[in-house]
Write a protein that holds these residues in place. Sequence first.
Motif, mmCIF file in Angstrom:
data_model
loop_
_atom_site.group_PDB
_atom_site.id
_atom_site.type_symbol
_atom_site.label_atom_id
_atom_site.label_comp_id
_atom_site.label_asym_id
_atom_site.label_seq_id
_atom_site.Cartn_x
_atom_site.Cartn_y
_atom_site.Cartn_z
ATOM 1 N N GLU A 143 -35.620 32.342 -10.930
ATOM 2 C CA GLU A 143 -36.016 30.826 -10.890
ATOM 3 C C GLU A 143 -34.457 30.365 -10.350
ATOM 4 N N GLY A 144 -35.305 29.236 -8.950
ATOM 5 C CA GLY A 144 -33.277 28.487 -8.926
ATOM 6 C C GLY A 144 -32.728 29.331 -8.136
ATOM 7 N N GLY A 145 -33.158 31.110 -7.882
ATOM 8 C CA GLY A 145 -32.785 31.710 -6.618
ATOM 9 C C GLY A 145 -32.541 31.490 -5.442
ATOM 10 N N GLU A 146 -33.425 30.625 -5.167
ATOM 11 C CA GLU A 146 -33.704 30.168 -3.434
ATOM 12 C C GLU A 146 -32.036 29.407 -3.378
ATOM 13 N N SER A 147 -30.947 28.695 -3.706
ATOM 14 C CA SER A 147 -30.079 28.270 -3.442
ATOM 15 C C SER A 147 -28.542 28.849 -3.281
ATOM 16 N N MET A 148 -28.711 30.439 -4.314
ATOM 17 C CA MET A 148 -27.857 31.195 -4.483
ATOM 18 C C MET A 148 -28.018 31.812 -2.458
ATOM 19 N N PRO A 149 -26.280 31.736 -1.976
ATOM 20 C CA PRO A 149 -26.713 31.987 -1.286
ATOM 21 C C PRO A 149 -25.831 33.717 -0.852
ATOM 22 N N VAL A 150 -26.260 34.289 -0.023
ATOM 23 C CA VAL A 150 -26.034 35.996 0.274
ATOM 24 C C VAL A 150 -24.824 36.448 -0.007
ATOM 25 N N GLY A 151 -23.248 35.881 0.334
ATOM 26 C CA GLY A 151 -22.770 35.756 0.559
ATOM 27 C C GLY A 151 -22.050 36.375 -1.938
ATOM 28 N N ARG A 152 -22.731 36.071 -2.333
ATOM 29 C CA ARG A 152 -22.929 35.757 -3.110
ATOM 30 C C ARG A 152 -22.860 36.974 -4.411
ATOM 31 N N ILE A 153 -23.246 37.121 -3.862
ATOM 32 C CA ILE A 153 -24.179 38.873 -4.327
ATOM 33 C C ILE A 153 -22.301 40.016 -3.654
ATOM 34 N N PHE A 154 -22.606 39.854 -2.743
ATOM 35 C CA PHE A 154 -20.961 40.732 -2.822
ATOM 36 C C PHE A 154 -19.360 40.396 -3.637
ATOM 37 N N ASP A 155 -19.926 39.459 -3.764
ATOM 38 C CA ASP A 155 -18.659 38.266 -4.670
ATOM 39 C C ASP A 155 -18.571 39.120 -6.184
ATOM 40 N N VAL A 156 -20.050 39.188 -6.678
ATOM 41 C CA VAL A 156 -20.235 39.564 -7.914
ATOM 42 C C VAL A 156 -20.288 41.417 -8.019
ATOM 43 N N VAL A 157 -20.973 41.577 -7.416
ATOM 44 C CA VAL A 157 -20.375 42.891 -7.420
ATOM 45 C C VAL A 157 -18.707 43.798 -7.475
ATOM 46 N N GLU A 158 -18.428 43.262 -6.007
ATOM 47 C CA GLU A 158 -16.685 43.267 -6.064
ATOM 48 C C GLU A 158 -16.072 43.007 -7.229
ATOM 49 N N GLU A 159 -15.741 41.819 -7.667
ATOM 50 C CA GLU A 159 -15.557 41.602 -8.763
ATOM 51 C C GLU A 159 -16.093 42.311 -10.301
ATOM 52 N N THR A 160 -17.199 42.682 -9.556
ATOM 53 C CA THR A 160 -17.210 43.108 -11.442
ATOM 54 C C THR A 160 -16.576 45.107 -12.027
ATOM 55 N N LEU A 161 -16.564 45.279 -10.102
ATOM 56 C CA LEU A 161 -15.915 46.550 -10.295
ATOM 57 C C LEU A 161 -14.697 46.609 -10.775
ATOM 58 N N GLN A 162 -13.756 45.534 -10.078
ATOM 59 C CA GLN A 162 -12.961 45.438 -10.380
ATOM 60 C C GLN A 162 -12.381 45.040 -12.033
ATOM 61 N N ARG A 163 -13.279 44.243 -12.908
ATOM 62 C CA ARG A 163 -13.125 44.137 -14.094
ATOM 63 C C ARG A 163 -12.938 45.206 -14.526
ATOM 64 N N MET A 164 -13.949 46.161 -14.287
ATOM 65 C CA MET A 164 -14.811 46.465 -15.391
ATOM 66 C C MET A 164 -13.316 48.243 -15.199
ATOM 67 N N GLY A 165 -12.718 48.389 -13.560
ATOM 68 C CA GLY A 165 -12.212 49.451 -13.965
ATOM 69 C C GLY A 165 -12.422 51.580 -14.025
ATOM 70 N N ASN A 166 -11.702 51.951 -14.087
ATOM 71 C CA ASN A 166 -12.165 53.084 -13.932
ATOM 72 C C ASN A 166 -13.016 53.780 -15.360
ATOM 73 N N ARG A 167 -14.451 54.521 -15.740
ATOM 74 C CA ARG A 167 -15.381 54.122 -16.671
ATOM 75 C C ARG A 167 -15.737 55.748 -16.258
ATOM 76 N N PRO A 168 -15.619 56.378 -17.475
ATOM 77 C CA PRO A 168 -15.966 57.847 -17.526
ATOM 78 C C PRO A 168 -17.660 57.590 -17.343
ATOM 79 N N GLY A 169 -17.953 58.382 -16.590
ATOM 80 C CA GLY A 169 -19.424 58.540 -16.398
ATOM 81 C C GLY A 169 -20.042 60.467 -16.969
ATOM 82 N N ASP A 170 -19.982 61.092 -17.620
ATOM 83 C CA ASP A 170 -20.116 62.485 -18.225
ATOM 84 C C ASP A 170 -21.597 62.729 -19.068
ATOM 85 N N SER A 171 -22.210 61.755 -19.540
ATOM 86 C CA SER A 171 -22.735 61.523 -20.521
ATOM 87 C C SER A 171 -24.545 60.181 -20.201
#
Length: 387
Positions: free
Chosen positions: A339-367
């Motif tokens: 709801e309300g997402g019709e005004s969200m631009p596509v570029g926001r998806i790219f930005d959110v993904v890249e910023e999340t990756l930067q904030r998270m840094g390296n995390r283990p994924g063995d389990s």
Amino acid sequence: MACTKRRIAVLGSTGSIGSQALMVARLHADRFQVTALVANRSKEQLFEQVREFRPEVAGLGTPIPMEEIPEDLRFCRWVFGKEALTEAAQSDCDDVLVSVVGMAGLSSVLCALRHGKRVLLANKEALVAGGQLVTEAAARAGENSLLPVDSEHSAIFQCLQGAAGNPVERIALTCSGGPFRTWEREAIRAATRAQALKHPNWVMGQKITVDSATLFNKALEMIEAKWLFGVAPEQIQVVVHPQSVIHSGVFFRDGALLAQLGTPDMRLPILYAMSYPERLPTGGEALDLFKLSGLTFEEPDPVRFPSLRLAQECMAAGGAACCILNAANEEAVFRMLGEGGESMPVGRIFDVVEETLQRMGNRPGDSEEQIFAADAEARRIARSLLG
């Protein structure tokens, strides 16, 4: 000599892939028996499917009181909530078609493999987020215990059947380019939800349609291909092919290229997985080469579509990086589709993904615990960025 029916559980039965799987099960009723059906929230559609196929197990991810189940549908065992997927995955069946959207597919894939089922995989996130866990479980379950349903990965798998020991040089992973194939970078970034949902070739669910517009779908498929076929990231070549006739191919070391062609009809890869190693007719229209006006191929642009660059970086980083990419993208796309997402631009998806990756840094994924912890934290960060 009569053929034994393969017993199949369909997880995500009311979605696009699940519905088409039931179409081919109906077409070949002498070969397949549907023993379990699970949907997320489309209860009325699920009720009709249960009436027709009469499974032993039926489930809804969204719990409802048993009183809401019609009297004529209480012949089977009903399961509700998160347990619906795993209960169906370990039920009395041969194959489990996993066509649910998102991280919900990971636990059901692992559950099915651990119980000796053959998994027909139409859920990218299971391999993207937990590729090491899934491939290790598949190796323990035995050869061909994990079969791809996505049209591109099915095409690659089909081409590999003709390898005959010829070493693989690289994989050609095709994509249509989506609705923004020819758009400038800034126009793509400013595009709306309605524009992202206008796919030129395929009729699919909304989430995968948005992912196809941003090429995050192809980014996820790159990661999926790495795990499915045991290739290095640099051996995966994305090729933009607007006509969607060549579904993907394999370059071999001797210079040969094998490619799989067909009409854009998901029934073919679905039925190929369901009937493997046999091939059964889909009932669909065959490709007419004389009606093709031409086939064109283009290199993808990682500047206009940073999703491809991010996938390469995550595969290089290892650990839970691909899981984080997937989680952040899911949250951004679901926000756009909400709801309300019709005004969200596509570029926001790219930005959110890249910023999340930067904030998270390296995390283990063995389990599983580490994967789900990284997934939860990535979603929390993505939601905070989305506001």
